[in-house]
Motif scaffolding. Structure first.
Motif, PDB file in Angstrom:
ATOM      1  N   SER A 218       0.863  -1.156   0.042  1.00  0.00           N
ATOM      2  CA  SER A 218       0.084  -0.031  -0.081  1.00  0.00           C
ATOM      3  C   SER A 218       0.892   1.124   0.008  1.00  0.00           C
ATOM      4  O   SER A 218       0.362   2.472   0.345  1.00  0.00           O
ATOM      5  N   GLY A 219       2.224   0.998  -0.370  1.00  0.00           N
ATOM      6  CA  GLY A 219       3.023   2.191  -0.415  1.00  0.00           C
ATOM      7  C   GLY A 219       3.387   2.914   0.832  1.00  0.00           C
ATOM      8  O   GLY A 219       3.929   3.932   0.728  1.00  0.00           O
ATOM      9  N   SER A 220       3.328   2.162   2.062  1.00  0.00           N
ATOM     10  CA  SER A 220       3.763   2.687   3.201  1.00  0.00           C
ATOM     11  C   SER A 220       5.389   2.925   3.436  1.00  0.00           C
ATOM     12  O   SER A 220       5.695   4.030   3.946  1.00  0.00           O
ATOM     13  N   GLY A 221       6.048   2.245   2.789  1.00  0.00           N
ATOM     14  CA  GLY A 221       7.555   2.486   2.868  1.00  0.00           C
ATOM     15  C   GLY A 221       8.131   3.597   2.101  1.00  0.00           C
ATOM     16  O   GLY A 221       8.835   4.543   2.567  1.00  0.00           O
ATOM     17  N   LEU A 222       7.340   3.951   0.893  1.00  0.00           N
ATOM     18  CA  LEU A 222       7.839   5.134   0.128  1.00  0.00           C
ATOM     19  C   LEU A 222       7.337   6.164   0.921  1.00  0.00           C
ATOM     20  O   LEU A 222       8.014   7.211   1.030  1.00  0.00           O
ATOM     21  N   ALA A 223       5.823   6.016   1.637  1.00  0.00           N
ATOM     22  CA  ALA A 223       5.725   7.434   2.268  1.00  0.00           C
ATOM     23  C   ALA A 223       6.482   7.684   3.424  1.00  0.00           C
ATOM     24  O   ALA A 223       6.584   8.987   3.667  1.00  0.00           O
ATOM     25  N   ILE A 224       6.792   6.643   4.253  1.00  0.00           N
ATOM     26  CA  ILE A 224       7.762   7.001   5.523  1.00  0.00           C
ATOM     27  C   ILE A 224       8.978   7.833   4.827  1.00  0.00           C
ATOM     28  O   ILE A 224       9.387   8.392   5.713  1.00  0.00           O
ATOM     29  N   ALA A 225       9.538   7.096   3.946  1.00  0.00           N
ATOM     30  CA  ALA A 225      10.945   7.668   3.415  1.00  0.00           C
ATOM     31  C   ALA A 225      10.614   9.222   2.839  1.00  0.00           C
ATOM     32  O   ALA A 225      11.353  10.037   3.230  1.00  0.00           O
ATOM     33  N   ALA A 226       9.526   9.235   2.087  1.00  0.00           N
ATOM     34  CA  ALA A 226       9.501  10.783   1.788  1.00  0.00           C
ATOM     35  C   ALA A 226       9.096  11.732   2.855  1.00  0.00           C
ATOM     36  O   ALA A 226       9.360  12.836   2.803  1.00  0.00           O
TER      37      ALA A 226
END
Length: 536
Positions: A218-226
């Motif tokens: 669900s894109g969580s890793g991308l979100a927390i890095a961003a």
């Protein structure tokens, strides 16, 4: 491997912390042994990873007459003009070594009668170079073998049932990670102090209403890095698999590309083949072209079907048991009936921007697998390159970490996001997924992207659930970059800009701040303006 209760975990650790129990996370943990590793998996080990569902296999130039240069050339040819050629060649050259690693970990790749690795052909490959397991079971077999290897490795400490929801940073460097028990949205978060974090959290497919990916993607890793300030690369490029089986299931079962490699054809409801008029390679054209061809038939009301009756017939069950089982479960016999299909969100070429060692723009943060963007895939991934990229970069990350000193944590970081999470709003998630499919999907245009950005920006500001906020963050990044790229390239197709623009043949490098600037301009200005920081 030791399994650790989170409440008994030493909250400051010299361990390398790896987030994600898919191929990249497992392989990296094994390659780091005997260095202590804490491996965090939201689902039980071996479950919840897109790589476990991969049917096609791993691309590797291991057959006689093939070579890394030819493999790299095929990768570059389908990448829409923005593949990093050095990265593509480097990955292709390491393929054989990584296949040998997987064999050593117990992966039972198919072999021919002479004992050599059996290789198949998939779309846009110029040679047969895909290694499989039992036809269409590569992903599941690889994850099972690596999970067993992890369980046998004493230096790996496993934490299951916890999700990463934020990164802690200080002066541009990682200081720790915020976790929360999966599904327990009212639980207080747990902080782990670490100066070395590897994100291997997978992709973004579940941001879409129709996807082949598990719910964890669900894109969580991308979100927390961003949110921590990391540079994000190429988020607009989302690959849609053209042949998801339309059986009313979420996620949609996948009809592997290898079926078309074995001669299965695409037909509409009138029984007519339609891809020959779209591309010289017909059913074996690059995925973006096939996905748009399938989409067009469905949009025209004719429907789209995968027909394996002549190519496989009675051999279907033995050759592709996973697909066969999915079809039979829906009451369909693929040996005698065409399979109803539709494009589905399948793979994200974009992600956290990393260098050739897997390092992000934040000190102490590495990323591997689908959550990362290495430049290998460009605007359109070549079939079966994703699993290869995952193991190549997982090994490089392990080598990079092993080769340098990492400072010990000095203190437990503060909670980064709200200490009390709210339960995800199911209606808000459904709206987001529907909006992504309708306006940020196979075919896009300015008006739809603007509507999507307004919606995602508002949801990111107002969401009380960390889960929903992270989904909205990633959705906003994808939509804003898709709006900014006023051309069609690879998997990114703009109906209002249907051709490529040579001057835009470069990768996107952006940040969450830039995406928010674009979204904010929709309110401040009648016509949105491109954030200067989104121009590569």
């Amino acid at each position: 491997m030791t399994t650790t209760n989170i409440h008994n975990l030493t909250r400051s650790t010299d361990d390398v912390v790896i987030v994600g129990g898919g191929l990249a996370g497992l392989f990296c943990a094994l390659k780091l042994a005997p260095r202590p590793v804490t491996l965090i998996s939201a689902a039980p080990l071996g479950q919840g990873a897109s790589s476990a569902w991969a049917q096609g296999g791993i691309a590797a130039a291991v057959a006689e007459g093939d070579g890394p240069e030819a493999h790299a050339a095929d990768t570059i040819a389908v990448g829409g003009g923005i593949v990093d050629k050095a990265v593509a060649l480097g990955i292709a050259r390491e393929a054989s070594q990584r296949i040998n690693d997987l064999l050593a970990y117990g992966v039972p790749f198919d072999r021919d009668l002479e004992g050599r690795l059996a290789v198949g052909r998939e779309a846009a490959h110029s040679a047969r170079r895909i290694v499989h397991v039992r036809g269409d079971g590569a992903g599941a077999a690889i994850i099972a073998a690596l999970s067993d290897a992890v369980r046998r490795t004493p230096s790996i400490r496993l934490i299951e049932g916890f999700v990463a929801e934020a990164l802690a940073t200080e002066d541009g460097a990682v200081t720790g990670l915020q976790l929360r028990e999966a599904g327990n949205f009212l639980a207080r978060p747990t902080m782990i102090a670490s100066r070395a974090v590897v994100l291997a959290t997978g992709g973004i497919g579940h941001l879409y209403a129709v996807t082949t990916n598990p719910a964890e993607a669900s894109g969580s890793g991308l979100a927390i890095a961003a949110r921590a300030g990391a540079v994000i690369a190429d988020p607009e490029f989302v690959q849609f698999h053209p042949t998801a089986i339309m059986a009313g299931r979420d996620p949609a079962p996948l009809a592997t590309e290898a079926l078309r490699g074995e001669g299965a054809t695409l037909i509409n409801g009138n029984g007519q083949r339609f891809m020959a008029a779209q591309h010289p390679l017909a059913e074996l054209a690059p995925r973006d072209i096939v996905a748009r061809g399938v989409f067009a038939e469905i949009a025209a009301g004719r429907g789209a079907f995968l027909d394996a009756r002549d190519a496989l017939g009675a051999r279907f069950a033995g050759k592709f048991p996973t697909v066969h089982a999915s079809c039979i479960a829906t009451g369909l016999d693929p040996a005698t009936q065409p399979i109803p299909i539709a494009p589905a969100a399948h793979y994200h070429m974009g992600g956290i921007a990393v260098d050739d060692r897997g390092r992000s723009s934040i000190d102490g943060l590495w990323a591997g697998g689908e959550v990362s963007s290495t430049g290998a895939h460009g605007a359109n991934r070549l079939a079966s390159n994703s699993l290869l990229e995952a193991v190549v970069y997982a090994a490089r990350i392990a080598d990079d970490i092993a080769g340098g000193a990492i400072p010990s944590p000095t203190r437990l970081p503060d909670v980064v996001v709200t200490p009390r999470g709210g339960a995800p709003d199911a209606a808000a998630i459904k709206r987001l997924r529907t909006m992504m499919s309708a306006h940020v999907g196979v075919i896009r245009d300015s008006k739809g992207l603007e509507e999507a950005m307004r919606s995602f920006a508002a949801l990111e500001r107002e969401a009380t659930s960390v889960v929903v906020r992270n989904m909205a963050t990633t959705a906003l990044l994808v939509a804003a970059s898709a709006w900014t790229r006023c051309e069609s390239r690879g998997a990114h197709f703009r109906a209002d800009h249907p051709t490529d623009v040579p001057e835009l043949a470069q990768r996107t490098m952006t940040t969450l701040a830039a995406a928010r600037e674009v979204a904010d301009s929709l309110i401040e200005h009648p016509m949105p303006r491109i954030a200067q920081s989104m121009i590569a």
